[in-house]
Design a protein around this motif. Structure first.
Motif, PDB file in Angstrom:
ATOM      1  N   ILE A   1      51.092  40.120  31.458  1.00 20.66           N
ATOM      2  CA  ILE A   1      51.754  40.832  32.553  1.00 20.66           C
ATOM      3  C   ILE A   1      50.730  41.099  33.645  1.00 20.66           C
ATOM      4  N   ILE A   2      49.493  41.386  33.233  1.00 19.29           N
ATOM      5  CA  ILE A   2      48.412  41.709  34.162  1.00 19.29           C
ATOM      6  C   ILE A   2      47.182  40.880  33.803  1.00 19.29           C
ATOM      7  N   ASN A   3      46.544  40.319  34.823  1.00 20.80           N
ATOM      8  CA  ASN A   3      45.255  39.655  34.644  1.00 20.80           C
ATOM      9  C   ASN A   3      44.194  40.596  35.201  1.00 20.80           C
TER      10      ASN A   3
ATOM     11  N   LEU B   1      43.368  44.685  25.706  1.00 27.56           N
ATOM     12  CA  LEU B   1      43.938  43.901  24.605  1.00 27.56           C
ATOM     13  C   LEU B   1      44.784  42.751  25.133  1.00 27.56           C
ATOM     14  N   GLU B   2      45.538  43.017  26.174  1.00 25.67           N
ATOM     15  CA  GLU B   2      46.429  41.986  26.703  1.00 25.67           C
ATOM     16  C   GLU B   2      45.654  40.781  27.241  1.00 25.67           C
ATOM     17  N   GLN B   3      44.410  40.975  27.630  1.00 29.59           N
ATOM     18  CA  GLN B   3      43.614  39.872  28.163  1.00 29.59           C
ATOM     19  C   GLN B   3      43.327  38.799  27.113  1.00 29.59           C
ATOM     20  N   HIS B   4      43.643  39.097  25.863  1.00 30.78           N
ATOM     21  CA  HIS B   4      43.455  38.113  24.794  1.00 30.78           C
ATOM     22  C   HIS B   4      44.660  37.203  24.628  1.00 30.78           C
TER      23      HIS B   4
ATOM     24  N   GLY C   1      56.281  49.316  29.084  1.00 29.52           N
ATOM     25  CA  GLY C   1      56.442  50.293  30.164  1.00 29.52           C
ATOM     26  C   GLY C   1      55.151  50.544  30.913  1.00 29.52           C
ATOM     27  N   PHE C   2      54.070  50.730  30.184  1.00 27.92           N
ATOM     28  CA  PHE C   2      52.785  50.988  30.816  1.00 27.92           C
ATOM     29  C   PHE C   2      52.326  49.783  31.632  1.00 27.92           C
ATOM     30  N   LEU C   3      52.416  48.592  31.032  1.00 26.54           N
ATOM     31  CA  LEU C   3      51.917  47.402  31.708  1.00 26.54           C
ATOM     32  C   LEU C   3      52.755  47.034  32.929  1.00 26.54           C
ATOM     33  N   THR C   4      54.070  47.176  32.840  1.00 31.40           N
ATOM     34  CA  THR C   4      54.891  46.842  34.010  1.00 31.40           C
ATOM     35  C   THR C   4      54.680  47.862  35.127  1.00 31.40           C
ATOM     36  N   ARG C   5      54.477  49.132  34.773  1.00 28.23           N
ATOM     37  CA  ARG C   5      54.180  50.151  35.790  1.00 28.23           C
ATOM     38  C   ARG C   5      52.863  49.816  36.479  1.00 28.23           C
ATOM     39  N   LYS C   6      51.866  49.442  35.697  1.00 30.12           N
ATOM     40  CA  LYS C   6      50.558  49.091  36.247  1.00 30.12           C
ATOM     41  C   LYS C   6      50.666  47.845  37.136  1.00 30.12           C
ATOM     42  N   ARG C   7      51.440  46.870  36.699  1.00 31.32           N
ATOM     43  CA  ARG C   7      51.639  45.659  37.506  1.00 31.32           C
ATOM     44  C   ARG C   7      52.318  45.992  38.827  1.00 31.32           C
TER      45      ARG C   7
END
Length: 97
Positions: free
Chosen positions: A14-16, A4-7, A58-64
């Motif tokens: 935060i992440i590509n 979803l964030e890729q949109h 939280g999820f996206l920053t952890r993944k980054r």
């Protein structure tokens, strides 16, 4: 979430991750597709944050953070990376020859 964030525009993510949507199981891809047709990404994020506050960021920053550590390890010459996290992530496989 990453799919979803890729949109969002590239500078606002935060992440590509070009593979985020393509590696999802069919049912999850269909769910993402449907959400994007019914709601904007911003509306989806607000809805998720109401359900579980802090989950999106939280999820996206952890993944980054994990992404950055994997890249750092590979650049430093690591021959193996072990992810002991609870969530399956594809990042280590991106660096295999």
């Amino acid at each position: 979430m990453v799919a979803l964030e890729q949109h969002y525009p590239e500078g606002e993510r935060i992440i590509n991750d070009d593979l985020a949507y393509r590696i999802l199981p069919f049912g999850v891809r269909a769910s993402v597709w449907l959400k994007l047709r019914l709601m904007s990404v911003d509306s989806t994020v607000r809805w998720m944050e109401k359900k579980i506050p802090g989950m999106w960021g939280g999820f996206l920053t952890r993944k980054r953070y994990i992404d950055e550590k994997v890249v750092e390890a590979v650049v430093s010459g690591a021959q193996a990376v072990v992810n002991l996290g609870l969530v399956s992530i594809p990042e280590p496989t991106a660096f295999l020859p």
